[in-house]
Scaffold this active site. Structure first.
Site, mmCIF file in Angstrom:
data_model
loop_
_atom_site.group_PDB
_atom_site.id
_atom_site.type_symbol
_atom_site.label_atom_id
_atom_site.label_comp_id
_atom_site.label_asym_id
_atom_site.label_seq_id
_atom_site.Cartn_x
_atom_site.Cartn_y
_atom_site.Cartn_z
ATOM 1 N N SER A 101 -37.837 99.797 -38.669
ATOM 2 C CA SER A 101 -39.003 98.939 -39.171
ATOM 3 C C SER A 101 -38.605 97.303 -39.142
ATOM 4 O O SER A 101 -37.387 96.993 -39.639
ATOM 5 C CB SER A 101 -39.392 99.354 -40.604
ATOM 6 O OG SER A 101 -39.953 98.065 -41.364
ATOM 7 N N HIS A 144 -41.534 100.165 -35.667
ATOM 8 C CA HIS A 144 -42.559 100.187 -36.674
ATOM 9 C C HIS A 144 -42.550 98.908 -37.234
ATOM 10 O O HIS A 144 -41.763 98.002 -37.528
ATOM 11 C CB HIS A 144 -41.814 101.078 -37.767
ATOM 12 C CG HIS A 144 -42.547 101.350 -39.039
ATOM 13 N ND1 HIS A 144 -43.573 102.382 -38.782
ATOM 14 C CD2 HIS A 144 -42.617 101.128 -40.165
ATOM 15 C CE1 HIS A 144 -44.129 102.626 -40.058
ATOM 16 N NE2 HIS A 144 -43.775 101.756 -40.900
ATOM 17 N N ASP A 162 -44.487 96.776 -40.310
ATOM 18 C CA ASP A 162 -45.155 97.015 -41.733
ATOM 19 C C ASP A 162 -45.918 95.763 -41.901
ATOM 20 O O ASP A 162 -45.389 94.788 -42.342
ATOM 21 C CB ASP A 162 -44.163 97.201 -42.308
ATOM 22 C CG ASP A 162 -43.355 98.524 -42.521
ATOM 23 O OD1 ASP A 162 -42.070 98.597 -42.538
ATOM 24 O OD2 ASP A 162 -44.231 99.415 -42.382
ATOM 25 N N MET A 176 -48.487 94.167 -44.593
ATOM 26 C CA MET A 176 -48.901 94.204 -46.048
ATOM 27 C C MET A 176 -49.690 92.983 -46.435
ATOM 28 O O MET A 176 -49.349 91.968 -45.976
ATOM 29 C CB MET A 176 -47.486 94.029 -46.833
ATOM 30 C CG MET A 176 -46.648 95.251 -46.440
ATOM 31 S SD MET A 176 -45.103 95.004 -47.404
ATOM 32 C CE MET A 176 -43.985 96.346 -46.715
ATOM 33 N N HIS A 182 -48.122 100.111 -39.154
ATOM 34 C CA HIS A 182 -48.424 100.815 -40.558
ATOM 35 C C HIS A 182 -49.251 99.877 -41.284
ATOM 36 O O HIS A 182 -48.573 98.775 -41.833
ATOM 37 C CB HIS A 182 -47.098 101.258 -41.159
ATOM 38 C CG HIS A 182 -47.225 101.804 -42.628
ATOM 39 N ND1 HIS A 182 -45.934 101.904 -43.256
ATOM 40 C CD2 HIS A 182 -48.068 102.188 -43.018
ATOM 41 C CE1 HIS A 182 -46.522 102.361 -44.286
ATOM 42 N NE2 HIS A 182 -47.604 102.759 -44.284
ATOM 43 N N MET A 207 -50.452 98.768 -44.408
ATOM 44 C CA MET A 207 -50.606 98.760 -45.959
ATOM 45 C C MET A 207 -51.648 97.792 -46.464
ATOM 46 O O MET A 207 -51.174 96.899 -47.024
ATOM 47 C CB MET A 207 -49.221 98.578 -46.537
ATOM 48 C CG MET A 207 -48.321 99.969 -46.256
ATOM 49 S SD MET A 207 -46.796 99.393 -46.389
ATOM 50 C CE MET A 207 -46.169 98.861 -44.912
ATOM 51 N N MET A 211 -44.844 108.642 -47.284
ATOM 52 C CA MET A 211 -44.197 107.717 -47.607
ATOM 53 C C MET A 211 -43.109 108.410 -48.769
ATOM 54 O O MET A 211 -43.556 109.056 -49.631
ATOM 55 C CB MET A 211 -45.131 106.566 -48.685
ATOM 56 C CG MET A 211 -45.883 105.761 -47.984
ATOM 57 S SD MET A 211 -45.100 104.819 -46.615
ATOM 58 C CE MET A 211 -44.029 103.755 -47.558
ATOM 59 N N ASP A 251 -41.033 107.591 -44.223
ATOM 60 C CA ASP A 251 -41.003 106.077 -44.179
ATOM 61 C C ASP A 251 -40.403 105.650 -45.570
ATOM 62 O O ASP A 251 -41.357 105.660 -46.439
ATOM 63 C CB ASP A 251 -42.407 105.526 -43.932
ATOM 64 C CG ASP A 251 -42.494 104.049 -43.652
ATOM 65 O OD1 ASP A 251 -43.554 103.687 -43.349
ATOM 66 O OD2 ASP A 251 -41.390 103.333 -43.954
HETATM 67 C C1 DX5 Z 1 -42.224 100.317 -47.071
HETATM 68 C C2 DX5 Z 1 -42.381 100.440 -45.556
HETATM 69 C C3 DX5 Z 1 -41.228 100.837 -45.217
HETATM 70 C C4 DX5 Z 1 -39.729 100.084 -45.231
HETATM 71 C C5 DX5 Z 1 -38.648 100.874 -44.738
HETATM 72 O O1 DX5 Z 1 -43.520 99.764 -47.742
HETATM 73 O O2 DX5 Z 1 -43.539 100.916 -45.196
HETATM 74 O O3 DX5 Z 1 -41.474 101.222 -43.610
HETATM 75 O O4 DX5 Z 1 -40.070 98.688 -44.627
HETATM 76 O O5 DX5 Z 1 -37.621 100.074 -45.104
HETATM 77 P P1 DX5 Z 1 -36.336 100.825 -45.460
HETATM 78 O O6 DX5 Z 1 -35.985 101.725 -44.271
HETATM 79 O O7 DX5 Z 1 -35.231 99.770 -45.757
HETATM 80 O O8 DX5 Z 1 -36.764 101.846 -46.779
HETATM 81 ZN ZN ZN Z 2 -43.850 101.481 -42.819
#
Ligand code: DX5
Ligand code: ZN
Length: 230
Positions: free
Chosen positions: A11, A36, A38, A40, A72, A74, A143, A181
């Site tokens: 990620s 990956h 992320d 948000m 991903h 979110m 998750m 994840d």
């Molecule tokens: C959290 C993300 C994950 C996160 C993973 O909301 O969806 O992908 O970045 O980070 P680690 O591996 O450090 O938990």
């Molecule tokens: Zn993620």
């Protein structure tokens, strides 16, 4: 169960953004199967990361190495941004079942853009939420932390949920990826792979700590490979 292929998806949220290109290259050279990404929005999750600009920026590195951008989302009402992330180079768009009113239509829209479609479940969301959409997606993301931040601790009851989803995918003869994840590292790779995970997202375990990015990825791959091969 036969030995399943396990993909490691670092990620980039946990990468050093003062040298993102270098860290992405380290991950690619270090054996990452996917990257990956992320996204948000500060509404669906209590944090804001970045928009299409970042996948757009790292796309040339990923494309040159034929590494897919595993995006991903979110974000609330993800339909609003599917085309933008497709244009930014996403290979897959994963949306949260909790964030869209019409999941089947959202998955159709992703596929009409020519992308792979994934659906994600928060820790408290039951697997029943994806039963109907299972035949239409190529990935289910469980998750294993509450979404919004990297560096959190793995939620232990996730393992039973992973096992139940593996059972469901086997019963339905689905070839969808089972992605986990959040809080995934070398410490719990054997546990989640043995439970049936086939795609491991790892942020802080890959980009943090004392070892190199390549060493972290290699360690997780080696552990994943030893599961079932005894
Ligand atoms: C959290 C993300 C994950 C996160 C993973 O909301 O969806 O992908 O970045 O980070 P680690 O591996 O450090 O938990
Ligand atoms: Zn993620």
């Amino acid at each position: 169960m036969a030995h399943l292929p396990v993909k490691i998806a670092p990620s980039i949220l946990a990468a050093d953004f003062t040298r993102l290109g270098k860290h992405v290259t380290d991950a690619i050279v270090g054996g990452a199967d996917w990257l990956h990404v992320d996204v948000m929005d500060g509404r669906f999750v209590p944090n804001i990361s970045f928009g299409p600009l970042i996948p757009q920026a790292i796309r040339p590195l990923a494309d040159a190495a034929n590494i897919p951008l595993d995006v991903h989302l979110m974000i609330e009402e993800p339909d609003r941004y599917l085309a933008q992330f497709a244009g930014a180079g996403a290979a897959r768009l994963t949306v949260h079942v909790e964030a869209t009113r019409h999941l089947h239509r959202t998955v159709q829209a992703i596929k009409e853009l020519g992308l792979l479609a994934g659906v994600a479940l928060n820790p408290a969301t039951s697997l029943t939420a994806v039963e109907e959409i299972l035949p239409d997606v190529d990935l289910i993301l469980i998750m294993t932390v509450n979404p919004g931040f990297g560096g959190q601790r793995y939620i232990p009851q996730s393992t039973a949920k992973i096992r139940r989803l593996r059972q469901l995918l086997t019963e339905r003869r689905s070839s969808a990826w089972l992605q986990v994840d959040g809080g995934i590292s070398a410490k719990n790779t054997a546990e989640v792979v043995a439970a049936g995970a086939t795609s491991l997202v790892a942020g802080s375990a890959v980009f943090g700590g004392a070892k190199s990015v390549a060493e972290n990825i290699t360690e997780m791959k080696n552990i994943a490979r030893t599961v079932f091969s005894i």
